[in-house]
Design a protein around this motif. Structure first.
Motif, PDB file in Angstrom:
ATOM      1  N   TRP A   6       3.237   7.293  -7.687  1.00 55.17           N
ATOM      2  CA  TRP A   6       3.917   7.515  -8.953  1.00 55.17           C
ATOM      3  C   TRP A   6       5.430   7.499  -8.763  1.00 55.17           C
ATOM      4  N   PHE A   7       6.090   8.643  -8.835  1.00 59.60           N
ATOM      5  CA  PHE A   7       7.542   8.669  -8.688  1.00 59.60           C
ATOM      6  C   PHE A   7       7.981   8.374  -7.245  1.00 59.60           C
ATOM      7  N   LEU A   8       7.049   8.330  -6.322  1.00 58.21           N
ATOM      8  CA  LEU A   8       7.376   8.107  -4.913  1.00 58.21           C
ATOM      9  C   LEU A   8       6.971   6.727  -4.415  1.00 58.21           C
ATOM     10  N   ASP A   9       6.467   5.857  -5.299  1.00 57.60           N
ATOM     11  CA  ASP A   9       6.044   4.529  -4.820  1.00 57.60           C
ATOM     12  C   ASP A   9       7.196   3.535  -4.895  1.00 57.60           C
ATOM     13  N   GLN A  10       8.317   3.938  -4.325  1.00 60.13           N
ATOM     14  CA  GLN A  10       9.507   3.099  -4.237  1.00 60.13           C
ATOM     15  C   GLN A  10       9.994   3.110  -2.793  1.00 60.13           C
ATOM     16  N   LYS A  11      11.028   2.336  -2.507  1.00 62.94           N
ATOM     17  CA  LYS A  11      11.448   2.103  -1.127  1.00 62.94           C
ATOM     18  C   LYS A  11      11.724   3.402  -0.381  1.00 62.94           C
ATOM     19  N   ASP A  12      12.518   4.259  -0.958  1.00 63.97           N
ATOM     20  CA  ASP A  12      12.878   5.514  -0.286  1.00 63.97           C
ATOM     21  C   ASP A  12      11.635   6.393  -0.109  1.00 63.97           C
ATOM     22  N   GLY A  13      10.813   6.481  -1.150  1.00 64.69           N
ATOM     23  CA  GLY A  13       9.619   7.311  -1.071  1.00 64.69           C
ATOM     24  C   GLY A  13       8.630   6.801  -0.043  1.00 64.69           C
TER      25      GLY A  13
ATOM     26  N   GLU B 154       9.316   4.890   2.622  1.00 67.36           N
ATOM     27  CA  GLU B 154       9.867   5.060   3.966  1.00 67.36           C
ATOM     28  C   GLU B 154       9.728   6.507   4.436  1.00 67.36           C
ATOM     29  N   LYS B 155       9.980   7.447   3.543  1.00 63.60           N
ATOM     30  CA  LYS B 155       9.845   8.863   3.930  1.00 63.60           C
ATOM     31  C   LYS B 155       8.395   9.202   4.242  1.00 63.60           C
ATOM     32  N   GLN B 156       7.461   8.649   3.452  1.00 58.55           N
ATOM     33  CA  GLN B 156       6.050   8.898   3.713  1.00 58.55           C
ATOM     34  C   GLN B 156       5.641   8.298   5.057  1.00 58.55           C
ATOM     35  N   LEU B 157       6.054   7.063   5.321  1.00 57.25           N
ATOM     36  CA  LEU B 157       5.720   6.412   6.585  1.00 57.25           C
ATOM     37  C   LEU B 157       6.341   7.146   7.776  1.00 57.25           C
ATOM     38  N   ASN B 158       7.560   7.630   7.614  1.00 56.60           N
ATOM     39  CA  ASN B 158       8.216   8.337   8.711  1.00 56.60           C
ATOM     40  C   ASN B 158       7.554   9.675   8.993  1.00 56.60           C
ATOM     41  N   ALA B 159       7.233  10.424   7.941  1.00 54.43           N
ATOM     42  CA  ALA B 159       6.583  11.719   8.146  1.00 54.43           C
ATOM     43  C   ALA B 159       5.203  11.539   8.770  1.00 54.43           C
TER      44      ALA B 159
ATOM     45  N   PRO C 141       2.142  -7.182  -6.966  1.00 51.67           N
ATOM     46  CA  PRO C 141       3.211  -7.388  -5.976  1.00 51.67           C
ATOM     47  C   PRO C 141       3.708  -6.087  -5.341  1.00 51.67           C
ATOM     48  N   ARG C 142       3.289  -4.942  -5.844  1.00 49.55           N
ATOM     49  CA  ARG C 142       3.657  -3.689  -5.170  1.00 49.55           C
ATOM     50  C   ARG C 142       3.058  -3.620  -3.772  1.00 49.55           C
ATOM     51  N   HIS C 143       1.932  -4.300  -3.558  1.00 52.24           N
ATOM     52  CA  HIS C 143       1.395  -4.386  -2.196  1.00 52.24           C
ATOM     53  C   HIS C 143       2.346  -5.167  -1.306  1.00 52.24           C
ATOM     54  N   GLU C 144       2.869  -6.272  -1.819  1.00 52.50           N
ATOM     55  CA  GLU C 144       3.865  -7.036  -1.064  1.00 52.50           C
ATOM     56  C   GLU C 144       5.102  -6.186  -0.810  1.00 52.50           C
ATOM     57  N   TYR C 145       5.542  -5.473  -1.808  1.00 58.04           N
ATOM     58  CA  TYR C 145       6.721  -4.603  -1.706  1.00 58.04           C
ATOM     59  C   TYR C 145       6.524  -3.599  -0.571  1.00 58.04           C
ATOM     60  N   PHE C 146       5.365  -2.952  -0.566  1.00 68.39           N
ATOM     61  CA  PHE C 146       5.046  -1.983   0.486  1.00 68.39           C
ATOM     62  C   PHE C 146       5.035  -2.659   1.854  1.00 68.39           C
ATOM     63  N   ARG C 147       4.411  -3.807   1.945  1.00 71.39           N
ATOM     64  CA  ARG C 147       4.296  -4.492   3.231  1.00 71.39           C
ATOM     65  C   ARG C 147       5.665  -4.907   3.756  1.00 71.39           C
ATOM     66  N   ARG C 148       6.536  -5.345   2.876  1.00 75.31           N
ATOM     67  CA  ARG C 148       7.894  -5.713   3.309  1.00 75.31           C
ATOM     68  C   ARG C 148       8.653  -4.477   3.806  1.00 75.31           C
ATOM     69  N   ILE C 149       8.503  -3.368   3.113  1.00 74.26           N
ATOM     70  CA  ILE C 149       9.164  -2.131   3.524  1.00 74.26           C
ATOM     71  C   ILE C 149       8.643  -1.675   4.882  1.00 74.26           C
ATOM     72  N   LEU C 150       7.328  -1.748   5.068  1.00 74.33           N
ATOM     73  CA  LEU C 150       6.720  -1.391   6.352  1.00 74.33           C
ATOM     74  C   LEU C 150       7.247  -2.280   7.475  1.00 74.33           C
ATOM     75  N   CYS C 151       7.259  -3.583   7.245  1.00 73.05           N
ATOM     76  CA  CYS C 151       7.705  -4.527   8.279  1.00 73.05           C
ATOM     77  C   CYS C 151       9.183  -4.348   8.593  1.00 73.05           C
ATOM     78  N   ASN C 152       9.987  -4.074   7.589  1.00 74.88           N
ATOM     79  CA  ASN C 152      11.419  -3.879   7.829  1.00 74.88           C
ATOM     80  C   ASN C 152      11.664  -2.607   8.627  1.00 74.88           C
ATOM     81  N   LEU C 153      10.925  -1.555   8.318  1.00 76.68           N
ATOM     82  CA  LEU C 153      11.063  -0.293   9.043  1.00 76.68           C
ATOM     83  C   LEU C 153      10.758  -0.510  10.529  1.00 76.68           C
TER      84      LEU C 153
END
Length: 475
Positions: A390-397, A399-404, A428-440
């Motif tokens: 929901w409010f956390l399914d964005q880049k910052d949210g 990344e914080k979830q993946l890091n924790a 495309p939110r799946h693509e968005y997530f995958r790009r964020i994961l790969c960039n991290l």
């Protein structure tokens, strides 16, 4: 679409092949290990009737703006009149009001999602704004009239393999039963969501139980009747391919009471009296434990979305109803009740595979560590901390979830992203997530923080993107 091309580079989309990928490691991880993976969308609110019918949408507003309270909130913040959001304006007027809003969403995830969706579904290379809006609306509407852009076509464009919708126990599952996966080239399942049978404080509670009695064939006069009725619906859902449930609660209640006390509480409420807060918590605790044990018996996965403060604006709730954009993050106490609930099931060896999602980012580390308490070695990633919701399914949210999760658990066992959406254009939110994961991960490879071993890291990316969910849900 030549009709909206301009000579200025300023109006060109920023959604390039390497969008969000900031180095060569990130690029290779995404393009070689993530991009081609199918999508398993294991929790959403898509209408199954439209999936069955392979619905053809009339226009872009119908497929993109209808029911999207993310966009509605942004429009209201900009001062757009409600007539152009949920009111009686034409679909074209509503779309143009959204187009006017889009430039003002810069740095909000809506700006990313909007242009990613226009690019991936419709090959639109322009930025959406007040000037480009009319031509984009016309061009997309033309495409939506072709078979390629039916519901099945839209899902196929995103390489969607499985969708899992969400239904109340009252649902007949008629659309799921009639769905032919072979014909559609798509699997459709459902998640059992019995929250209306749990939320005993609701004014409509007894009326809901009357409906549940009719559907289940069990007159509900006593607590044992309620459990029998719910069990019959679980059996019915199970017979029709359901393998998971979902609960959207403020928090997991934990106020134990004896079986006899719970029976009396139910009798009191069924008789028309309201329960005290303590009594309501005692009832909800009992019914949640009953349901949790049933889910384990049937081999289901149980999901808990926790922490939303819903329907804050009572004036607008009375006008528009729920799920129209008046919800926010709550600050409920989560840890102790959730721990006691999971422990009650685990102590009887009746804890099903479980996914917990938090809405308050302050609870990230609580949820990241909670799952480790009940991963007993019997199943890889048995208890999961779900993706940013929901409010956390964005880049910052994300990344914080993946890091924790990386810091306090095994991100390699993570089952990845889901849309939790009512829109067929959200994939495309799946693509968005995958790009964020790969960039991290790519940034950490470049910094020497993890090995520059593309096979090692790439395998983890592919698993998080697809294979972990495939194995976890046995789809």
């Amino acid at each position: 679409m030549s009709s909206t091309k301009t000579s200025s580079h300023v109006n060109s989309t920023f959604i390039t092949d390497n969008f969000l990928l900031q180095n060569k490691f990130a690029e290779d991880l995404y393009h070689y290990y993530a991009a081609s993976q199918p999508i398993i969308d294991y929790h959403n609110h898509l209408p199954p009737a439209e999936i069955l019918a392979d619905h053809q949408f009339e226009n872009l507003t119908q497929v993109w703006l209808k029911g999207d309270h993310y966009k509605w909130r942004a429009m209201r913040a900009l001062g757009i009149d409600e007539r152009f959001i949920t009111g009686d304006a034409t679909d074209e007027e509503k779309f143009l009001a959204w187009a006017k809003t889009v430039p003002h969403t810069l740095r909000n995830p809506l700006y990313h999602w909007t242009h990613l969706e226009l690019k991936r579904y419709f090959d639109i290379d322009e930025l959406l704004n007040e000037e480009t809006g009319p031509a984009i609306y016309k061009e997309v509407n033309r495409k939506l009239q072709t078979p390629e852009y039916s519901v099945h076509g839209l899902l196929k464009k995103m390489n969607v393999e499985t969708v899992c919708t969400t239904e109340d126990p009252l649902d007949s599952l008629e659309f799921h039963k009639a769905f032919d996966a072979k014909k559609a080239g798509l699997k459709m399942s459902t998640a059992f969501r019995p929250d209306k049978a749990i939320l005993v404080e609701a004014d409509t509670y007894n009326a809901y139980l009357d409906d549940l009695a009719d559907v289940s064939g069990v007159p509900i006069d006593a607590y044992e009747d309620l459990k029998e009725a719910l069990r019959k619906r679980i059996e019915y859902f199970n017979e029709n391919g359901c393998t998971l449930c979902d609960h959207g609660l403020n928090y997991v209640s934990w106020e134990p009471a004896s079986e006899e006390e719970v029976k009396q509480l139910f009798k009191k409420r069924r008789g028309g009296a309201q329960l005290t807060h303590l009594e309501a918590e005692q009832f909800k605790t009992a019914i949640l434990v009953f349901l949790g044990e049933a889910y384990h018996e049937f081999g289901w996965v149980q999901q808990f979305h926790l922490g939303a403060l819903r329907n804050n604006n009572k004036r607008m709730l009375s006008q528009l109803g729920p799920d129209t954009g008046w919800d926010s993050i709550g600050d409920y106490k989560q840890a102790e009740g959730l721990s006691n609930f999971l422990n009650a099931l685990d102590s009887k060896d009746k804890l099903a595979k479980t996914i917990i999602y938090n809405l308050n980012p302050a609870d990230n580390e609580i949820f990241a560590t909670m799952i480790g308490n009940f991963n007993d070695g019997s199943v890889r990633g048995k208890v999961q901390w779900g993706s940013g919701w929901w409010f956390l399914d964005q880049k910052d949210g994300m990344e914080k979830q993946l890091n924790a999760l990386s810091n306090m658990g095994l991100v390699s066992c993570f089952i990845g992203m889901l849309t939790d959406s009512r829109s067929f254009l959200s994939f495309p939110r799946h693509e968005y997530f995958r790009r964020i994961l790969c960039n991290l991960l790519g940034k950490e490879m470049a910094a020497g923080e993890i090995p520059k071993d593309m096979n090692l890291v790439g395998e983890m990316v592919a698993n998080i993107s697809y294979h972990n969910a495939k194995n976890y849900f046995n789809f």
